[in-house]
Design a protein around this motif. Structure first.
Motif, PDB file in Angstrom:
ATOM      1  N   SER A   9       1.398  -1.240  -0.183  1.00  0.00           N
ATOM      2  CA  SER A   9      -0.455  -0.012   0.428  1.00  0.00           C
ATOM      3  C   SER A   9       0.792   1.076   0.045  1.00  0.00           C
ATOM      4  CB  SER A   9      -0.566  -0.087   0.976  1.00  0.00           C
ATOM      5  OG  SER A   9      -0.043  -0.242   2.564  1.00  0.00           O
ATOM      6  N   ALA A  10       0.601   2.395  -0.780  1.00  0.00           N
ATOM      7  CA  ALA A  10       1.036   3.543  -0.274  1.00  0.00           C
ATOM      8  C   ALA A  10       1.358   4.510   0.621  1.00  0.00           C
ATOM      9  CB  ALA A  10       0.363   4.904  -1.113  1.00  0.00           C
ATOM     10  N   ASP A  11       0.994   3.614   1.779  1.00  0.00           N
ATOM     11  CA  ASP A  11       1.834   3.954   3.195  1.00  0.00           C
ATOM     12  C   ASP A  11       2.086   2.208   3.737  1.00  0.00           C
ATOM     13  OD1 ASP A  11      -0.646   1.383   3.794  1.00  0.00           O
ATOM     14  OD2 ASP A  11      -1.681   2.711   5.030  1.00  0.00           O
ATOM     15  N   GLY A  12       2.955   1.741   2.372  1.00  0.00           N
ATOM     16  CA  GLY A  12       3.771   0.978   3.353  1.00  0.00           C
ATOM     17  C   GLY A  12       3.142  -0.253   4.449  1.00  0.00           C
ATOM     18  N   ARG A  13       2.080  -0.147   5.152  1.00  0.00           N
ATOM     19  CA  ARG A  13       0.914  -0.986   6.412  1.00  0.00           C
ATOM     20  C   ARG A  13       0.762  -2.332   5.282  1.00  0.00           C
ATOM     21  NH1 ARG A  13      -3.413  -0.266   8.728  1.00  0.00           N
ATOM     22  NH2 ARG A  13      -4.496   0.848   7.144  1.00  0.00           N
ATOM     23  N   ALA A  14       0.388  -2.657   4.475  1.00  0.00           N
ATOM     24  CA  ALA A  14      -0.186  -3.673   3.981  1.00  0.00           C
ATOM     25  C   ALA A  14       1.156  -3.859   2.748  1.00  0.00           C
ATOM     26  CB  ALA A  14      -1.892  -3.319   3.625  1.00  0.00           C
ATOM     27  N   SER A  34       4.261 -11.388   4.605  1.00  0.00           N
ATOM     28  CA  SER A  34       4.424 -10.871   6.417  1.00  0.00           C
ATOM     29  C   SER A  34       3.846  -9.838   6.106  1.00  0.00           C
ATOM     30  CB  SER A  34       5.979 -11.608   6.767  1.00  0.00           C
ATOM     31  OG  SER A  34       6.231 -11.324   7.500  1.00  0.00           O
ATOM     32  N   ALA A  35       3.042  -9.829   7.106  1.00  0.00           N
ATOM     33  CA  ALA A  35       3.450  -7.476   7.358  1.00  0.00           C
ATOM     34  C   ALA A  35       4.657  -7.068   7.819  1.00  0.00           C
ATOM     35  CB  ALA A  35       2.515  -7.571   8.464  1.00  0.00           C
ATOM     36  N   GLU A  36       4.672  -5.759   7.628  1.00  0.00           N
ATOM     37  CA  GLU A  36       5.631  -5.244   7.097  1.00  0.00           C
ATOM     38  C   GLU A  36       7.236  -5.667   7.325  1.00  0.00           C
ATOM     39  OE1 GLU A  36       5.523  -3.363  11.805  1.00  0.00           O
ATOM     40  OE2 GLU A  36       3.968  -3.305  11.742  1.00  0.00           O
ATOM     41  N   VAL A  37       6.418  -6.385   6.362  1.00  0.00           N
ATOM     42  CA  VAL A  37       8.016  -7.348   5.597  1.00  0.00           C
ATOM     43  C   VAL A  37       8.005  -7.465   4.092  1.00  0.00           C
ATOM     44  CG1 VAL A  37       9.071  -9.282   5.646  1.00  0.00           C
ATOM     45  CG2 VAL A  37       8.679  -8.337   7.458  1.00  0.00           C
ATOM     46  N   GLY A  38       7.156  -7.842   3.540  1.00  0.00           N
ATOM     47  CA  GLY A  38       7.062  -7.334   2.112  1.00  0.00           C
ATOM     48  C   GLY A  38       6.314  -8.884   1.643  1.00  0.00           C
ATOM     49  N   ALA A  39       5.887  -9.086   0.011  1.00  0.00           N
ATOM     50  CA  ALA A  39       5.493 -10.624  -1.166  1.00  0.00           C
ATOM     51  C   ALA A  39       5.923 -10.665  -2.021  1.00  0.00           C
ATOM     52  CB  ALA A  39       4.279  -9.766  -0.843  1.00  0.00           C
ATOM     53  N   VAL A 176      -3.607 -10.549   1.464  1.00  0.00           N
ATOM     54  CA  VAL A 176      -2.969  -9.064   1.828  1.00  0.00           C
ATOM     55  C   VAL A 176      -2.863  -9.091   3.174  1.00  0.00           C
ATOM     56  CG1 VAL A 176      -3.723  -7.248   2.027  1.00  0.00           C
ATOM     57  CG2 VAL A 176      -4.333  -8.084   0.101  1.00  0.00           C
ATOM     58  N   VAL A 177      -1.637  -8.689   3.565  1.00  0.00           N
ATOM     59  CA  VAL A 177      -1.237  -9.587   5.612  1.00  0.00           C
ATOM     60  C   VAL A 177      -1.554  -7.460   5.373  1.00  0.00           C
ATOM     61  CG1 VAL A 177      -0.585 -11.324   5.646  1.00  0.00           C
ATOM     62  CG2 VAL A 177       1.008  -8.958   4.951  1.00  0.00           C
ATOM     63  N   ALA A 178      -1.332  -6.850   7.131  1.00  0.00           N
ATOM     64  CA  ALA A 178      -1.330  -5.442   7.661  1.00  0.00           C
ATOM     65  C   ALA A 178      -1.004  -6.048   8.985  1.00  0.00           C
ATOM     66  CB  ALA A 178      -2.000  -4.988   6.992  1.00  0.00           C
ATOM     67  N   LYS A 179      -0.008  -5.588   9.985  1.00  0.00           N
ATOM     68  CA  LYS A 179      -0.098  -5.607  11.212  1.00  0.00           C
ATOM     69  C   LYS A 179      -1.566  -5.573  11.595  1.00  0.00           C
ATOM     70  CE  LYS A 179       3.278  -6.815  14.447  1.00  0.00           C
ATOM     71  NZ  LYS A 179       3.881  -8.212  14.246  1.00  0.00           N
ATOM     72  N   GLY A 180      -2.222  -6.407  12.484  1.00  0.00           N
ATOM     73  CA  GLY A 180      -3.214  -6.029  13.597  1.00  0.00           C
ATOM     74  C   GLY A 180      -3.998  -6.039  12.890  1.00  0.00           C
ATOM     75  N   GLY A 184     -10.885  -9.418  14.675  1.00  0.00           N
ATOM     76  CA  GLY A 184     -10.860  -9.512  15.648  1.00  0.00           C
ATOM     77  C   GLY A 184      -9.140  -8.777  16.273  1.00  0.00           C
ATOM     78  N   GLY A 185      -9.020  -8.135  15.299  1.00  0.00           N
ATOM     79  CA  GLY A 185      -7.166  -7.746  15.673  1.00  0.00           C
ATOM     80  C   GLY A 185      -6.205  -8.407  15.672  1.00  0.00           C
ATOM     81  N   THR A 186      -6.755 -10.324  15.875  1.00  0.00           N
ATOM     82  CA  THR A 186      -5.713 -10.625  16.821  1.00  0.00           C
ATOM     83  C   THR A 186      -4.447 -11.817  15.500  1.00  0.00           C
ATOM     84  OG1 THR A 186      -7.176 -12.747  16.491  1.00  0.00           O
ATOM     85  CG2 THR A 186      -7.708 -11.595  18.733  1.00  0.00           C
ATOM     86  N   SER A 187      -4.770 -11.598  14.430  1.00  0.00           N
ATOM     87  CA  SER A 187      -4.124 -11.689  13.521  1.00  0.00           C
ATOM     88  C   SER A 187      -3.473 -10.804  12.075  1.00  0.00           C
ATOM     89  CB  SER A 187      -4.375 -12.673  12.525  1.00  0.00           C
ATOM     90  OG  SER A 187      -3.997 -13.037  11.073  1.00  0.00           O
ATOM     91  N   ASP A 188      -2.357 -11.214  11.423  1.00  0.00           N
ATOM     92  CA  ASP A 188      -1.805 -10.141  10.136  1.00  0.00           C
ATOM     93  C   ASP A 188      -2.730  -9.926   9.044  1.00  0.00           C
ATOM     94  OD1 ASP A 188      -0.731  -9.082  12.754  1.00  0.00           O
ATOM     95  OD2 ASP A 188       1.083  -9.650  11.695  1.00  0.00           O
TER      96      ASP A 188
END
Length: 282
Positions: A9-14, A34-39, A176-180, A184-188
């Motif tokens: 994503s443009a903000d680098g979050r996803a 992997s969240a905050e790492v890459g794809a 698609v992954v992104a932190k939290g 339920g906010g329990t997975s990326d």
């Protein structure tokens, strides 16, 4: 045999991957993130070890281009038949197409994305995907920036309409992954959708993403309706007709929403217009 896009994503979050192929269950083989790492997307006589290897390299600060070089250098298999795309937490994506991949085969990469395909109808498939990806770009913080899955699907759909896999259609996937941002906010894991065997898999993937958006996306705070006045009266009446007549309106709404799988869209003291529309429809 496959065409894909890996992007952030443009903000680098996803980070995520969208892929389609005339291959059974392509989502089981090609994508990883992997969240905050890459794809990463590995295809064309895919080396599935590329997935953890690429993500491990990216997690240490290696660039996407560096990760691709390392993957190819360490591969003792048929590198000339491999194809891979990688995107990291920052910078340009990177793509590799082996010299013996079945034509048409190739790819392109730029800031935050990599697109690749093999056994395609022609170069127009990759070109159309890049055009669609760039057309959906947004500045960080904009509403569209939270919709990486939709941007990936738009690029995949453009490639499909441009001819896609020249053998035909069978499967598609979106990851698609992104932190939290998972349930339920329990997975990326934000989005994990697969169409394993279908006559029109990209269209079916779009249908599934629409359902995913309804059931699992969090509500837009700007659109929430306070549960007061006429809105509260209508909601209470509809819930009572549906058999949820608890005195506490939030409790009654949560009871109904849980049965309808809409719990992710609940905000105490308010109602999401999409939830209200579903309630009215019942």
């Amino acid at each position: 045999m496959t065409f894909s896009i890996v992007a952030r994503s443009a903000d680098g979050r996803a980070h995520g991957v969208a892929v389609a192929s005339r291959f059974l269950g392509v989502g089981a083989a090609v994508p990883a993130a992997s969240a905050e790492v890459g794809a990463v997307a590995t295809q064309s006589y895919a080396n599935l070890a590329y997935r953890p290897q690429a993500l491990s390299l990216l997690s240490t600060g290696v660039t996407a281009a560096g990760a691709v070089r390392a993957l190819i250098a360490a591969d003792d298999g048929p590198v000339a038949l491999r194809q891979v795309g990688v995107v990291g937490a920052a910078g340009d994506g990177a793509t590799f197409t082996g010299a013996e991949c079945v034509p048409w085969a190739g790819g392109t990469a730029g800031d935050g994305f990599a697109i690749q395909g093999n056994m395609l109808a022609g170069p127009q498939v990759v070109e159309a995907m890049e055009v669609a990806w760039r057309a959906s770009s947004s500045a960080p913080g904009s509403a569209a920036d939270d919709r990486l899955a939709h941007r990936l699907l738009a690029a995949l759909r453009a490639g499909d309409l441009a001819g896609g896999d020249r053998r035909g259609r069978q499967s598609a996937a979106l990851y698609v992954v992104a932190k939290g941002m998972g349930y339920g906010g329990t997975s990326d894991v934000w989005v994990d959708l697969r169409v394993d065997d279908h006559a029109d898999p990209v269209a079916e993937l779009g249908r599934l993403l629409d359902l995913h958006t309804l059931y699992f996306e969090r509500p837009d705070p700007a659109t929430l309706l306070p549960l007061t006045g006429a809105v509260a009266e209508e909601v209470r009446e509809l819930l009572e007709k549906a058999g949820h007549g608890q005195a506490d309106l939030d409790v009654a709404l949560a009871d109904w929403a849980g049965i309808e799988n809409l719990e992710e869209r609940l905000i105490p003291g308010a109602i999401d217009p999409l939830v209200l529309a579903q309630l009215r429809g019942r």
